[in-house]
Design an enzyme around this catalytic site. Structure first.
Site, mmCIF file in Angstrom:
data_model
loop_
_atom_site.group_PDB
_atom_site.id
_atom_site.type_symbol
_atom_site.label_atom_id
_atom_site.label_comp_id
_atom_site.label_asym_id
_atom_site.label_seq_id
_atom_site.Cartn_x
_atom_site.Cartn_y
_atom_site.Cartn_z
ATOM 1 N N GLU A 110 -16.108 6.114 6.053
ATOM 2 C CA GLU A 110 -15.267 5.456 7.059
ATOM 3 C C GLU A 110 -15.229 6.324 8.300
ATOM 4 O O GLU A 110 -15.795 7.417 8.313
ATOM 5 C CB GLU A 110 -13.854 5.216 6.516
ATOM 6 C CG GLU A 110 -13.144 6.486 6.059
ATOM 7 C CD GLU A 110 -11.775 6.235 5.449
ATOM 8 O OE1 GLU A 110 -11.199 5.162 5.660
ATOM 9 O OE2 GLU A 110 -11.273 7.146 4.758
ATOM 10 N N ARG B 295 0.831 -1.208 0.000
ATOM 11 C CA ARG B 295 0.000 0.000 0.000
ATOM 12 C C ARG B 295 0.866 1.260 0.000
ATOM 13 O O ARG B 295 0.558 2.246 -0.672
ATOM 14 C CB ARG B 295 -0.940 -0.022 1.216
ATOM 15 C CG ARG B 295 -1.973 1.080 1.191
ATOM 16 C CD ARG B 295 -3.049 0.875 2.235
ATOM 17 N NE ARG B 295 -2.537 1.018 3.590
ATOM 18 C CZ ARG B 295 -3.253 0.790 4.693
ATOM 19 N NH1 ARG B 295 -4.516 0.410 4.598
ATOM 20 N NH2 ARG B 295 -2.725 0.949 5.895
ATOM 21 N N LYS C 182 -2.877 6.967 0.971
ATOM 22 C CA LYS C 182 -2.627 7.211 2.401
ATOM 23 C C LYS C 182 -1.561 8.294 2.518
ATOM 24 O O LYS C 182 -0.374 8.022 2.680
ATOM 25 C CB LYS C 182 -2.202 5.910 3.085
ATOM 26 C CG LYS C 182 -2.352 5.979 4.582
ATOM 27 C CD LYS C 182 -2.357 4.590 5.182
ATOM 28 C CE LYS C 182 -2.165 4.611 6.670
ATOM 29 N NZ LYS C 182 -3.143 5.385 7.419
#
Ligand code: PMP
Length: 288
Positions: A184, A52, A151
């Site tokens: 989220e 990721r 991210k």
């Protein structure tokens, strides 16, 4: 004694672990990061986190100064140097030192920071009692502006939502996307249970593809539980039987109140508890 921090290729004392005021990570939030757990001395889900991280870096055209193997090695060295057996690793890649302008191309070398320390995201008793959350009025970043899968060091969207939660005495905020669907929490993914079926928003609703999320989906399926990825609304959160959040730091934590309304019978439900147990067993046996 302070921690040993990995900074640009070597371990240095915490007091000497300093970055330039011209680092674009600081000036513009230009960079990416990962938060990773260490259980019994083993780095948990290392490959998934590294993958990721490299994907986020690729998205913003940021070069990571080490290859994947070297990065894993640097993390292990940092964990060992700090004697961490159960803890947390924060891996940060910044654009590096540049000038007072946005242009990332002037930053010649990206910066790499690895911190290994202890964390306690929620007090131990909250895993028994469950937490309170609120619905944030702050809308999750539009996916065409900044996709939630990236991210990045830009957490302001989530930070503003978290402030809303803290202002109303809640531990977390649930963020909805521009269409009103659940995206989220500020640092966790959302799950609910209704009539024995587990539901979670799809990543396309504006959720980070959480590594804990993916693992919990897998563990639930192994328990023969049905897991459905579908758009959820505030209605779904208000009428569900169980509600829980997943994340690297929080692991699996029950939610017992949303916007002042009681979830289920006001205690973390049986499926939440079962998945928390399964997660614990997996985390403590994985890589053995
Ligand atoms: N959403 C956001 C915005 C997060 O920052 C995190 C924590 N990394 C998560 C979800 C949970 O993801 P993970 O399980 O990979 O920690």
């Amino acid at each position: 004694m302070g921690l040993k921090i990995w900074l640009d290729g070597k371990l240095v004392d915490e007091a000497d672990a300093k970055v330039s005021v011209f680092d674009h990570g600081l000036l513009y939030g230009d960079g990416v990061f990962e938060g990773i757990r260490v259980y019994e001395g083993r780095v948990f889900e290392l490959e998934a986190h590294i993958r990721r991280l490299y994907e986020s870096a690729r998205m913003i055209r940021l070069e990571i100064p080490l290859d994947k193997g070297e990065l894993g090695g640097a993390m292990k060295k940092t964990v060992e140097a700090n004697g961490i057996t159960d803890g947390y690793i924060r891996l940060v890649v910044t654009r590096g030192v540049g000038t007072l302008g946005l242009n990332p191309l002037v930053c010649e070398k990206s910066g790499l920071i690895i911190i290994a320390d202890q964390i306690q995201p929620y007090a131990e008793e909250l895993y028994e009692t469950g937490i309170k959350v609120i619905s944030a009025t702050t809308v999750r970043n539009h996916p065409l502006a900044l996709g939630a899968q990236l991210k990045s060091l830009n957490y302001l969207n989530n930070i503003i939502a978290r402030l809303e939660a803290l202002d109303s005495g809640a531990a977390e905020a649930i963020m909805y996307n521009h269409e009103g669907y659940v995206a989220e929490a500020t640092v966790e993914n959302v799950f609910i249970v209704r009539d024995g079926v587990i539901y979670t928003p799809p990543v396309a609703a504006g959720a980070l593809e959480g590594i804990t999320r993916n693992l919990v989906i897998r563990l639930a399926k192994e328990e023969n539980l049905e897991v459905v990825e579908k758009n959820l609304t505030r209605y779904d959160l208000y009428i569900c039987n169980e509600f829980f959040l997943t994340g690297t730091a929080a692991e699996v934590i029950g939610v017992v109140e949303i916007d002042g309304r009681t979830v289920g019978d006001g205690k973390p439900g049986p499926i939440t508890k079962r998945l928390r147990e399964r997660f614990f067993e997996y985390a403590h046996s994985s890589g053995k």
